[in-house]
Design a protein around this motif. Structure first.
Motif, PDB file in Angstrom:
ATOM      1  N   CYS A   1      64.483   7.975  30.974  1.00  0.00           N
ATOM      2  CA  CYS A   1      65.677   8.164  31.799  1.00  0.00           C
ATOM      3  C   CYS A   1      65.798   9.617  32.240  1.00  0.00           C
ATOM      4  O   CYS A   1      65.497  10.542  31.478  1.00  0.00           O
ATOM      5  CB  CYS A   1      66.924   7.750  31.025  1.00  0.00           C
ATOM      6  N   LEU A   2      66.243   9.802  33.473  1.00  0.00           N
ATOM      7  CA  LEU A   2      66.467  11.119  34.057  1.00  0.00           C
ATOM      8  C   LEU A   2      67.876  11.186  34.604  1.00  0.00           C
ATOM      9  O   LEU A   2      68.367  10.214  35.167  1.00  0.00           O
ATOM     10  CB  LEU A   2      65.509  11.366  35.228  1.00  0.00           C
ATOM     11  N   VAL A   3      68.528  12.328  34.468  1.00  0.00           N
ATOM     12  CA  VAL A   3      69.801  12.558  35.148  1.00  0.00           C
ATOM     13  C   VAL A   3      69.462  13.267  36.454  1.00  0.00           C
ATOM     14  O   VAL A   3      68.819  14.321  36.460  1.00  0.00           O
ATOM     15  CB  VAL A   3      70.757  13.411  34.289  1.00  0.00           C
ATOM     16  N   VAL A   4      69.876  12.663  37.564  1.00  0.00           N
ATOM     17  CA  VAL A   4      69.522  13.170  38.884  1.00  0.00           C
ATOM     18  C   VAL A   4      70.793  13.513  39.647  1.00  0.00           C
ATOM     19  O   VAL A   4      71.749  12.730  39.658  1.00  0.00           O
ATOM     20  CB  VAL A   4      68.707  12.106  39.665  1.00  0.00           C
TER      21      VAL A   4
ATOM     22  N   VAL B   1      69.908   5.876  24.983  1.00  0.00           N
ATOM     23  CA  VAL B   1      68.593   5.973  25.618  1.00  0.00           C
ATOM     24  C   VAL B   1      68.046   7.385  25.506  1.00  0.00           C
ATOM     25  O   VAL B   1      68.799   8.359  25.433  1.00  0.00           O
ATOM     26  CB  VAL B   1      68.627   5.553  27.114  1.00  0.00           C
ATOM     27  N   GLU B   2      66.724   7.467  25.477  1.00  0.00           N
ATOM     28  CA  GLU B   2      66.077   8.779  25.434  1.00  0.00           C
ATOM     29  C   GLU B   2      66.079   9.372  26.838  1.00  0.00           C
ATOM     30  O   GLU B   2      65.684   8.728  27.803  1.00  0.00           O
ATOM     31  CB  GLU B   2      64.635   8.640  24.942  1.00  0.00           C
ATOM     32  N   ILE B   3      66.531  10.604  26.942  1.00  0.00           N
ATOM     33  CA  ILE B   3      66.636  11.262  28.244  1.00  0.00           C
ATOM     34  C   ILE B   3      65.544  12.317  28.359  1.00  0.00           C
ATOM     35  O   ILE B   3      65.354  13.135  27.460  1.00  0.00           O
ATOM     36  CB  ILE B   3      68.024  11.907  28.428  1.00  0.00           C
ATOM     37  N   CYS B   4      64.848  12.291  29.460  1.00  0.00           N
ATOM     38  CA  CYS B   4      63.811  13.275  29.752  1.00  0.00           C
ATOM     39  C   CYS B   4      64.471  14.382  30.570  1.00  0.00           C
ATOM     40  O   CYS B   4      65.084  14.115  31.594  1.00  0.00           O
ATOM     41  CB  CYS B   4      62.690  12.606  30.543  1.00  0.00           C
ATOM     42  N   SER B   5      64.373  15.625  30.126  1.00  0.00           N
ATOM     43  CA  SER B   5      65.065  16.712  30.822  1.00  0.00           C
ATOM     44  C   SER B   5      64.082  17.694  31.456  1.00  0.00           C
ATOM     45  O   SER B   5      64.156  18.887  31.249  1.00  0.00           O
ATOM     46  CB  SER B   5      66.023  17.430  29.879  1.00  0.00           C
ATOM     47  N   LEU B   6      63.155  17.156  32.229  1.00  0.00           N
ATOM     48  CA  LEU B   6      62.234  17.993  32.982  1.00  0.00           C
ATOM     49  C   LEU B   6      62.984  18.746  34.066  1.00  0.00           C
ATOM     50  O   LEU B   6      64.041  18.321  34.519  1.00  0.00           O
ATOM     51  CB  LEU B   6      61.171  17.114  33.657  1.00  0.00           C
ATOM     52  N   VAL B   7      62.441  19.850  34.498  1.00  0.00           N
ATOM     53  CA  VAL B   7      63.009  20.574  35.632  1.00  0.00           C
ATOM     54  C   VAL B   7      62.192  20.185  36.853  1.00  0.00           C
ATOM     55  O   VAL B   7      60.978  20.400  36.892  1.00  0.00           O
ATOM     56  CB  VAL B   7      62.948  22.097  35.396  1.00  0.00           C
ATOM     57  N   TYR B   8      62.835  19.587  37.840  1.00  0.00           N
ATOM     58  CA  TYR B   8      62.118  19.113  39.012  1.00  0.00           C
ATOM     59  C   TYR B   8      63.096  18.988  40.166  1.00  0.00           C
ATOM     60  O   TYR B   8      64.226  18.552  39.981  1.00  0.00           O
ATOM     61  CB  TYR B   8      61.474  17.749  38.725  1.00  0.00           C
ATOM     62  N   LYS B   9      62.659  19.361  41.363  1.00  0.00           N
ATOM     63  CA  LYS B   9      63.531  19.314  42.532  1.00  0.00           C
ATOM     64  C   LYS B   9      62.732  18.878  43.749  1.00  0.00           C
ATOM     65  O   LYS B   9      61.580  19.272  43.909  1.00  0.00           O
ATOM     66  CB  LYS B   9      64.109  20.707  42.776  1.00  0.00           C
TER      67      LYS B   9
END
Length: 123
Positions: free
Chosen positions: A41-44, A104-112
């Motif tokens: 999961c990603l927060v966008v 849920v497990e959240i993936c906190s990559l930096v991406y734009k």
């Protein structure tokens, strides 16, 4: 001496579409479609910025959403434009709490991802 290549996995992609509102003059529906390419999961956060004489009659909304497991989601705005102009959509992965379900497990990559489109007014 060897050459090394750094491959970067695409985390999200964004597509911006502009469609005229039916039976309306100078009104357009803008859609930013965001697709996730990761199995977590990603927060966008998704935003739209307008240049020139483009108006947001209902507001310039900032959307924050949870995208999980290779999902796709659409975000919508309505704009008013009486002449040609530029709009820019931006989708970015952010660290923000209470957006995704707590279990849920959240993936906190930096991406734009930024996308820019010209709106052409046809008479």
């Amino acid at each position: 001496m060897g050459i090394s290549a750094h491959l970067r996995q695409e985390v999200i992609s964004a597509k911006l579409t502009i469609d005229p509102v039916e039976n309306s003059t100078n009104y357009y529906d803008v859609t930013v479609t965001v697709k996730s390419y990761v199995a977590k999961c990603l927060v966008v956060r998704v935003t739209l910025e307008a240049f020139s004489n483009i108006i947001f009659p209902y507001g310039t909304f900032i959307y924050t959403a949870c995208l999980c497991d290779f999902s796709t989601r659409n975000f919508f705005w309505e704009i008013q434009a009486s002449e040609n102009g530029i709009i820019k959509g931006k989708a970015e992965v952010v660290s923000e709490e209470n957006i995704c379900p707590s279990d849920v497990e959240i993936c906190s990559l930096v991406y734009k991802v930024c996308i820019k489109r010209e709106i052409i007014i046809r008479c």
